[in-house]
Design an enzyme around this catalytic site. Structure first.
Site, mmCIF file in Angstrom:
data_model
loop_
_atom_site.group_PDB
_atom_site.id
_atom_site.type_symbol
_atom_site.label_atom_id
_atom_site.label_comp_id
_atom_site.label_asym_id
_atom_site.label_seq_id
_atom_site.Cartn_x
_atom_site.Cartn_y
_atom_site.Cartn_z
ATOM 1 N N CYS A 37 0.799 -1.235 0.000
ATOM 2 C CA CYS A 37 0.000 0.000 0.000
ATOM 3 C C CYS A 37 0.831 1.286 0.000
ATOM 4 O O CYS A 37 0.585 2.161 -0.830
ATOM 5 C CB CYS A 37 -0.972 0.037 1.176
ATOM 6 N N ARG A 66 6.126 -11.420 5.557
ATOM 7 C CA ARG A 66 5.456 -11.339 6.857
ATOM 8 C C ARG A 66 5.974 -12.432 7.762
ATOM 9 O O ARG A 66 6.146 -13.572 7.345
ATOM 10 C CB ARG A 66 3.943 -11.492 6.677
ATOM 11 N N GLN A 84 1.742 -10.898 -3.870
ATOM 12 C CA GLN A 84 0.337 -10.504 -3.821
ATOM 13 C C GLN A 84 -0.060 -9.881 -5.147
ATOM 14 O O GLN A 84 0.671 -9.052 -5.671
ATOM 15 C CB GLN A 84 0.153 -9.440 -2.735
ATOM 16 N N ASP A 86 -1.840 -7.325 -6.016
ATOM 17 C CA ASP A 86 -2.353 -6.269 -5.152
ATOM 18 C C ASP A 86 -2.746 -5.042 -5.955
ATOM 19 O O ASP A 86 -2.040 -4.647 -6.873
ATOM 20 C CB ASP A 86 -1.216 -5.889 -4.182
ATOM 21 N N HIS A 88 -4.597 -0.952 -5.498
ATOM 22 C CA HIS A 88 -5.167 0.095 -4.648
ATOM 23 C C HIS A 88 -5.900 1.086 -5.523
ATOM 24 O O HIS A 88 -5.384 1.514 -6.551
ATOM 25 C CB HIS A 88 -4.066 0.766 -3.826
ATOM 26 N N LYS A 172 -13.298 -5.019 5.849
ATOM 27 C CA LYS A 172 -13.024 -5.684 4.572
ATOM 28 C C LYS A 172 -14.037 -6.766 4.256
ATOM 29 O O LYS A 172 -14.685 -7.303 5.150
ATOM 30 C CB LYS A 172 -11.619 -6.291 4.586
ATOM 31 N N HIS A 218 -8.312 -1.356 -1.011
ATOM 32 C CA HIS A 218 -7.233 -2.323 -1.211
ATOM 33 C C HIS A 218 -7.904 -3.585 -1.733
ATOM 34 O O HIS A 218 -8.886 -4.025 -1.154
ATOM 35 C CB HIS A 218 -6.548 -2.737 0.091
HETATM 36 ZN ZN LIG Z 1 -3.045 -2.454 0.649
#
Ligand SMILES: [Zn+2]
Length: 346
Positions: A37, A66, A84, A86, A88, A172, A218
């Site tokens: 992010c 992580r 990911q 991912d 945004h 979420k 996200h």
């Molecule tokens: Zn994010």
């Protein structure tokens, strides 16, 4: 990324238990990124934005790291570094519902393409009695929660509300798929975020010429690409449909004198866009067939003198066994059709 960035984002406070120890490099302290992010936020911030630019949608296949306790690691399903898919989305508060609905549609389309039909949807929100683990005001949490709720209701999707499972920056929607054995897997997620835009002082110039704060979505469809592959392998028990199989046809020349024909068959199949492998080891034919069969290869093509002179291949399918000789051109035409329609038939 610089530790300073994680302080601004709040990860240093709310998420540090999942992050690796800071490391000192030339000019500053850095931490391995557990999320993408802040990187996308910096791209958004890099140029002035007007309401006409919104929504701004940024996506990447981002590597994140992580901390997981060693006892919890599990094959591809739980790892410490993963990719990911991912994205945004930066938008106005008025655009949020449409963006969330579009994300849910996208997730559904992707998961169905891979052959998953059944889903369970959860709406995860904060625990108001556990303020210490969540950033932001009651008002914003309620607003964010009701936006996600409205998006789900507009789609007519049944969902379960789970308190205490939200990200620290906002509620979420989690899409969990149900595999052939009825097991639940958490994959897609769509999150609403009003916190990071405030922490990073994001802005856009509105129709009124004033500065406003965008909100953020996200979203990840596969979630972790590694984990998605793990789930996919489990779902099909390794027997992938033709379009997904890493090797679509295994080629078995009966003896060494058929190796030239094997090269020709291989070249034609590859030219048609198919993924094939020739087994030209000095092994018995039955052993080669068995090896491809153990890998659940959809098609095994066997050929000797008879096939070579006829320009054909003898076809075995994973499901139905020996199908006899077929002209190579016919076999290619059938494969192309099955791949194009993403059929599960062979
Ligand atoms: Zn994010």
């Amino acid at each position: 990324m610089r530790r300073e960035l994680w302080k601004i984002s709040g990860h240093e406070g709310f998420y540090s238990g999942n992050m690796y120890t800071p490391m000192e490099l030339d000019d500053a302290e850095y931490r391995l990124k557990p999320m993408n992010c802040p990187g996308h936020i910096l791209i958004y911030k890099n140029s002035p934005r007007s309401y006409r630019d919104l929504p701004v949608r940024l996506a990447e296949l981002g590597n994140v790291y992580r901390y997981e306790r060693s006892g919890t690691m599990h094959g591809l399903l739980r790892v410490r570094g993963f990719t990911q898919d991912d994205a945004h989305i930066f938008c106005t508060p008025g655009q949020i519902e449409d963006e969330v609905v579009a994300c849910i549609d996208f997730a559904e389309a992707v998961l169905k393409t891979f052959g998953f039909q059944e889903f369970k949807v959860e709406l995860s929100t904060w625990d108001p009695n556990d303020r210490a683990h969540y950033a932001g005001s009651d008002e914003n949490w309620n607003l964010a929660f009701s936006s996600l709720q409205r998006a789900l209701e507009r789609k007519g999707i049944a969902y379960k509300t789970i308190p205490g499972e939200a990200a620290f920056y906002g509620p979420k929607i989690d899409v969990k798929l149900v595999d052939v054995l009825g097991r639940l897997w958490q994959l897609s997620t769509v999150q609403f975020d009003f916190n990071l835009p405030a922490r990073f002082e994001l802005e856009y110039v509105g129709e009124d010429g004033e500065r406003h704060q965008p909100v953020m979505v996200h979203r990840a469809l596969f979630g972790s690409v590694e984990r998605f592959f793990g789930v996919l392998i489990e779902h099909y028990a390794g027997a992938f449909p033709l379009w997904l199989a890493p090797i679509q046809a295994g080629l078995v020349p009966i003896s060494e004198r058929h190796h030239d024909y094997a090269k020709k068959v291989e070249a034609e199949l590859k030219a048609a866009g198919l993924r094939v492998e020739v087994d030209d080891r000095n092994e018995k034919m039955n052993g080669k067939i068995r090896d491809f069969a153990n890998q659940k290869t959809p098609y095994i093509l066997v050929f000797g003198d008879k096939e070579e002179s006829a320009g054909s291949v003898s076809v075995r399918t994973r499901a139905k066994g020996d199908q006899g000789s077929v002209p190579l051109a016919d076999f290619i035409a059938k494969c192309k059709e099955l791949v194009a329609s993403q059929s599960t038939e062979l």
